[in-house]
Design an enzyme around this catalytic site. Structure first.
Site, PDB file in Angstrom:
ATOM      1  N   LYS A  16       4.341   2.250  -2.321  1.00  0.00           N
ATOM      2  CA  LYS A  16       4.755   3.436  -3.078  1.00  0.00           C
ATOM      3  C   LYS A  16       6.194   3.776  -2.674  1.00  0.00           C
ATOM      4  CE  LYS A  16       0.134   5.284  -1.921  1.00  0.00           C
ATOM      5  NZ  LYS A  16      -0.880   4.622  -2.665  1.00  0.00           N
ATOM      6  N   HIS A  48      -7.798  -5.580   0.656  1.00  0.00           N
ATOM      7  CA  HIS A  48      -6.549  -4.822   0.740  1.00  0.00           C
ATOM      8  C   HIS A  48      -5.704  -5.348   1.900  1.00  0.00           C
ATOM      9  CE1 HIS A  48      -4.033  -1.378   0.053  1.00  0.00           C
ATOM     10  NE2 HIS A  48      -4.177  -0.937   1.293  1.00  0.00           N
ATOM     11  N   TRP A  84     -10.120   0.299  -4.864  1.00  0.00           N
ATOM     12  CA  TRP A  84      -9.590   1.645  -4.556  1.00  0.00           C
ATOM     13  C   TRP A  84      -8.184   1.813  -5.162  1.00  0.00           C
ATOM     14  CZ3 TRP A  84     -11.192   6.195  -2.964  1.00  0.00           C
ATOM     15  CH2 TRP A  84     -10.374   7.055  -2.221  1.00  0.00           C
ATOM     16  N   SER A 142       0.808  -1.207   0.000  1.00  0.00           N
ATOM     17  CA  SER A 142       0.000   0.000   0.000  1.00  0.00           C
ATOM     18  C   SER A 142       0.851   1.272   0.000  1.00  0.00           C
ATOM     19  CB  SER A 142      -0.958  -0.055   1.186  1.00  0.00           C
ATOM     20  OG  SER A 142      -2.044   0.772   0.933  1.00  0.00           O
TER      21      SER A 142
END
Ligand code: GTR
Length: 416
Positions: free
Chosen positions: A260, A397, A347, A256
């Site tokens: 990044k 997620h 998402w 998540s």
């Protein structure tokens, strides 16, 4: 005059858009039309044909990522020392758990957790940041409880910014240490908040402020993602000194927001043998130009500290960005990269994450590697690709046992 009125109307409607509550789009028919920049296209319009030219172009892209999205990455070397805090035999003698303290410039400490298999040869390791303290990765009582701000602080397991005993092992499913040890891998982790607490003013007490002088950068010249990526890369400096670790086989992973950071760390440091982006979504593996799930406006408003301050100016103007996620991932080439999504995590835009990998193919081909190859978006729980691998699994997620089975398999094939 007409132009001015038009511009004012545009501005007005953009403001109105920004004030409305954000409603994410999940309709493929509404993702919009866009053209992705070609990673191999030089500023003079010609196309890169050789690895040598790509390496020059790579530096150019890296500069643009600093300028637009993540801010500068400190180039200055910083004094670093380390101390072994504890060493515990775990898993019935199959592994050793280490706690090390890393100190930067004699004044800034972070705590590293290492779990290494008890074998005589050097071992490959996975490294990744954790969200809520090292103690969440395992229930072992020797792991110090993290006592800075984390995103878990709204949970009963955390009181006054301190993880409580009950938080031990609360996220062990995300780490799967037993699985890794059985497969011959070690695991290294640090709380992201040890480098910078994950909140808008986290920079005040993190490396961006405390080490500003030593690093020669002001806090607002970079970002939280930059600080986390920098922290990962400095941890690799340390891992290179640990004799049990095979520093040529360090695999970087992140889930998540920390996915990044992992991508940004991986493009800045070629020492990682492979990079794994687990559901990194917007600002990570997903194509920002696709209006699907989280978008640039939403992310830069919810988490202004994650990116360089000017990045927010590209909200609803993603087409004006000189790059998109495929170029970030191209900068990992020719090293293996794994991009993973979950069907319950729309998402993060799974299709956008897949497309990011697909569009990096040309750069992998330049190195004679096949990335995702000709594969179309795969069925659930069906990993595809070679040097760029992708799966979308069932579930939400998270990073779970299924994901880890794939990452171990990927490392076995491409790194071991
Ligand atoms: C969400 C954020 C995502 C992702 C996620 C996470 O709130 O919108 O971009 O980073 O947090 O880190 O779990």
């Amino acid at each position: 005059m007409k132009k001015l009125i038009f511009l004012l109307c545009m501005l007005g409607s953009m403001q109105a858009m920004a004030q409305q509550p954000f409603v994410a789009n999940y309709d493929e028919n509404k993702v919009g039309n866009f053209t992705l920049p070609n990673p191999l296209k030089k500023t003079d319009g010609s196309l890169i044909q050789s690895v040598k030219d790509w390496e020059i172009q790579r530096t150019y892209w890296l500069g643009l990522y600093e300028q637009y999205m993540f801010g500068k990455m400190p180039k200055k070397k910083i004094a670093q020392s380390y101390q072994l805090i504890s060493k515990t035999n775990i898993m019935a003698g199959k592994a050793t758990q280490y706690i090390w303290k890393l100190t930067f410039a004699g004044k800034y400490d972070v705590t590293v957790l290492g779990v290494l298999p008890n074998v005589k040869t050097k071992v490959p390791v996975f490294i990744g940041l954790n969200f809520c303290g090292n103690q969440t990765t395992s229930s072992d009582p020797n792991i110090p409880l993290f006592d800075k701000f984390t995103v878990c602080n709204n949970k009963p397991d955390y009181v006054n910014n301190k993880g409580q005993e009950s938080s031990r092992g609360s996220w062990s499913s995300r780490w799967q240490f037993e699985k890794l040890i059985a497969a011959g891998y070690g695991s290294i982790t640090i709380a992201c908040g040890d480098f910078e607490e994950d909140k808008a003013d986290g920079y005040l007490t993190g490396v961006r402020s405390v080490l500003a002088k030593e690093l020669g950068l002001q806090a607002d010249e970079w970002s939280a993602n930059g600080a986390w990526a920098w922290g990962l890369n400095r941890t690799v400096d340390f891992l290179e000194k640990i004799p049990q670790i095979d520093a040529k086989r360090i695999i970087l992973h992140g889930h998540s927001r920390l996915g990044k950071a992992a991508l940004w760390a991986g493009v800045n440091d070629k020492r990682y043998a492979a990079v794994i982006s687990n559901e990194s979504g917007e600002g990570g593996a997903a194509i920002s130009r696709r209006n699907y799930g989280e978008n640039l406006w939403r992310i830069t408003n919810s988490f202004p500290h994650w990116f360089y301050k000017d990045y927010k100016n590209y909200a609803y103007k993603e087409n004006d960005l000189p790059f998109d996620s495929h170029i970030l991932m191209s900068l990992i080439a020719p090293r293996p990269i794994y991009i993973a999504s979950a069907v319950g995590d729309q998402w993060s835009d799974p299709k956008g994450e897949f497309m990011g990998g697909q569009q990096a193919e040309a750069v992998y081909q330049l190195y004679g590697k096949t990335g995702l190859g000709k594969n179309d978006f795969p069925a659930l729980n069906t990993p595809v690709g070679q040097q760029i691998r992708y799966h979308i699994r069932e579930g939400n997620h998270d990073i779970n046992a299924y994901d880890w089975d794939q990452y171990i398999d990927f490392a076995n094939k491409l790194i071991k």
